[in-house]
Motif scaffolding. Sequence first.
Motif, PDB file in Angstrom:
ATOM      1  N   THR A 147       0.813  -1.220   0.000  1.00  0.00           N
ATOM      2  CA  THR A 147       0.000   0.000   0.000  1.00  0.00           C
ATOM      3  C   THR A 147       0.842   1.263   0.000  1.00  0.00           C
ATOM      4  OG1 THR A 147      -0.083  -0.018   2.419  1.00  0.00           O
ATOM      5  CG2 THR A 147      -1.861  -1.142   1.233  1.00  0.00           C
ATOM      6  N   GLY A 148       2.157   1.111   0.074  1.00  0.00           N
ATOM      7  CA  GLY A 148       3.015   2.283   0.131  1.00  0.00           C
ATOM      8  C   GLY A 148       3.140   2.838   1.529  1.00  0.00           C
ATOM      9  N   SER A 149       2.589   2.166   2.522  1.00  0.00           N
ATOM     10  CA  SER A 149       2.610   2.663   3.892  1.00  0.00           C
ATOM     11  C   SER A 149       4.026   2.680   4.437  1.00  0.00           C
ATOM     12  CB  SER A 149       1.729   1.784   4.787  1.00  0.00           C
ATOM     13  OG  SER A 149       1.942   2.085   6.138  1.00  0.00           O
ATOM     14  N   GLU A 150       4.368   3.722   5.165  1.00  0.00           N
ATOM     15  CA  GLU A 150       5.658   3.828   5.825  1.00  0.00           C
ATOM     16  C   GLU A 150       5.444   3.976   7.333  1.00  0.00           C
ATOM     17  OE1 GLU A 150       7.817   6.983   4.029  1.00  0.00           O
ATOM     18  OE2 GLU A 150       7.491   6.266   2.001  1.00  0.00           O
ATOM     19  N   ALA A 151       4.330   3.357   7.821  1.00  0.00           N
ATOM     20  CA  ALA A 151       3.958   3.527   9.222  1.00  0.00           C
ATOM     21  C   ALA A 151       5.054   3.042  10.157  1.00  0.00           C
ATOM     22  CB  ALA A 151       2.653   2.791   9.502  1.00  0.00           C
ATOM     23  N   SER A 152       5.759   1.995   9.771  1.00  0.00           N
ATOM     24  CA  SER A 152       6.774   1.440  10.651  1.00  0.00           C
ATOM     25  C   SER A 152       7.873   2.460  10.934  1.00  0.00           C
ATOM     26  CB  SER A 152       7.370   0.179  10.034  1.00  0.00           C
ATOM     27  OG  SER A 152       8.396  -0.336  10.850  1.00  0.00           O
ATOM     28  N   THR A 153       8.442   3.051   9.895  1.00  0.00           N
ATOM     29  CA  THR A 153       9.497   4.038  10.112  1.00  0.00           C
ATOM     30  C   THR A 153       8.937   5.316  10.748  1.00  0.00           C
ATOM     31  OG1 THR A 153       9.209   4.762   7.811  1.00  0.00           O
ATOM     32  CG2 THR A 153      10.962   3.199   8.245  1.00  0.00           C
ATOM     33  N   THR A 154       7.704   5.649  10.442  1.00  0.00           N
ATOM     34  CA  THR A 154       7.084   6.821  11.059  1.00  0.00           C
ATOM     35  C   THR A 154       6.937   6.621  12.560  1.00  0.00           C
ATOM     36  OG1 THR A 154       5.856   7.321   9.038  1.00  0.00           O
ATOM     37  CG2 THR A 154       5.048   8.305  11.072  1.00  0.00           C
ATOM     38  N   THR A 155       6.496   5.435  12.961  1.00  0.00           N
ATOM     39  CA  THR A 155       6.355   5.129  14.384  1.00  0.00           C
ATOM     40  C   THR A 155       7.710   5.146  15.073  1.00  0.00           C
ATOM     41  OG1 THR A 155       4.421   3.769  13.929  1.00  0.00           O
ATOM     42  CG2 THR A 155       5.530   3.407  16.028  1.00  0.00           C
ATOM     43  N   GLN A 156       8.708   4.552  14.435  1.00  0.00           N
ATOM     44  CA  GLN A 156      10.052   4.555  15.019  1.00  0.00           C
ATOM     45  C   GLN A 156      10.553   5.978  15.236  1.00  0.00           C
ATOM     46  OE1 GLN A 156      12.859   1.987  12.855  1.00  0.00           O
ATOM     47  NE2 GLN A 156      11.087   0.889  12.035  1.00  0.00           N
ATOM     48  N   ARG A 157      10.371   6.809  14.227  1.00  0.00           N
ATOM     49  CA  ARG A 157      10.850   8.193  14.326  1.00  0.00           C
ATOM     50  C   ARG A 157      10.136   8.948  15.452  1.00  0.00           C
ATOM     51  NH1 ARG A 157      10.519   9.123   9.414  1.00  0.00           N
ATOM     52  NH2 ARG A 157       8.406   9.968   9.311  1.00  0.00           N
TER      53      ARG A 157
END
Length: 549
Positions: free
Chosen positions: A17-27
């Motif tokens: 889906t193009g989601s970057e939630a993982s890196t966003t959450t980490q940041r």
Amino acid sequence: MAIHAGIYVRQSERRVTGSEASTTTQREECLKDIARWDVPPDHVAVYEDLGMSAFKDAERPAYERLLRDVRAGRINVIVVHYMSRLSRKTAMETIGELRPLLMNRVRIVSVGEHRTFHADDQSALVELLFKLQASHEESQNKSRAIRAAKALEASLGGYTGKAPFGFTLVHEIRRSTDDRPVNVKILTPDTEHEAPIVRRIVDMVEEWITAGDTSGSCWKLARRLEAEGLLTRGKKTAQQHADAPWDAATVRRILIDPRIAGFACESVYGTRRDGTPSRKVAEYRIIRDDSGNPVSAYEPIVSPERWYRVQDWVGDRRSGAGDWQGQPSGILSAMELLYCECGAYMTHGGTGSKKHYRCRRRTAKPDQHLGDVTIGAKGIEAYLADRVLTVVGTSQGDEATKTVLEIASARYAYEQERQESPQVVEERDWLLAERGNLRQARQQRRVEKRHDCALAERMRTLDARIADLRNSEEVELPRSVWLPADGTDPIGPGSWWNQATRDDKRAFFRLFLDRVEVRKAYRWAGQGVPIGSRVCLTWAGGINLDVLP
């Protein structure tokens, strides 16, 4: 001491889906932790690797940039969500990378584990080693489990990769040898959207082949697909590449994929300029059975006969051959023939007496040229014509020259044979393509010795049938047409060359030349520099006639 923090975030795989939630959450978690520090940092930089594994030896650009900034003193605190984000290699491999940093008073903060690692705390370093080794072993176990699951799916006829364009994955329950139900994915033509587009592409190519239209290209196919409103996968699904248009590379990759003909295959990935593996598919290799025949593994979108027919058309439009041009502007344009000394293609430009070929690469590697490399179009075209016609007129040459003439004769004969009936042409194209695949498989040693005899026998059968299709009369080079009977200038007024069309001249060069390389003229504007001193020719068959035996 001023604190300069570098937040490193990583996600192993890009989501569909193009989601970057993982890196966003980490940041976000790292920034929250930094906000609670007693001494706030003077500077915070974020380094993000998206779709990068820390377990494999893949390049991680952001991670490498972080290490460079730490060594340069721009970062003195590394902040990660968990240590597994930093590395999943063995403890000794990772500590080898980090030891110079830790010894240089750099701290590593793991937010999720509530730990700070630095050289002054030996117990923390021991704990760091254990955590790194645990992350590595976790990745190893996960990798083994994934490989085992994929092997089981493949043994039951399942497809374990991403569906290529034209297909979709249909889930199906099958039984393993011990009668356990296993959910496998079956590669099936996408009859609603993508499979009709594949057939439309093949139809357009066959229209050009039947009409003898040589102006067709993958770039033109892409423009037609856009004009007809046919959607790419990204636009259809509106996910990772929702704005992706059709381009020549995508169309070419679809056409050369053996899976659209139902054949099982394996992908061969290219290499970057620095020699490292690329993620882009360079070609597909057909998987063959014990008799050397292609393995049919999927429901075909187009028949194998149609697929083989378009392969020769695709081969004439190789990468970099100027697919963007509907009509080449110069004799040497869009032929994948004219190169600069740096390896780049040279393009045609200018008007009137100022027409030229130019390499516009300005950023060169060590020992390569700086700035433009330009050579006059009229001069190099006349030079090449004169050199080739001199070889054509050679009655008694050395072995190398004879070999060039033999290869050129074979190429000319093949072009003449293509003027035969569509039925003969279609069968010969299929046979030649099949023979080429067999030869490539044997040359690259992709078959076991026990299968090699079967392949050799298959090639002999193909050769016999190809010989049956040949004309009874042997085709020879038309020297009398190209060369003046009175021995005058072969490229002067009234000569064949002087009156030939651009397409005829291009076809003429294709028979005899494989590569023309132009060196930079280091005298002002190349004035007074003989063209022959700047041009290196590779003749048909990769032969250099300028090298003394």
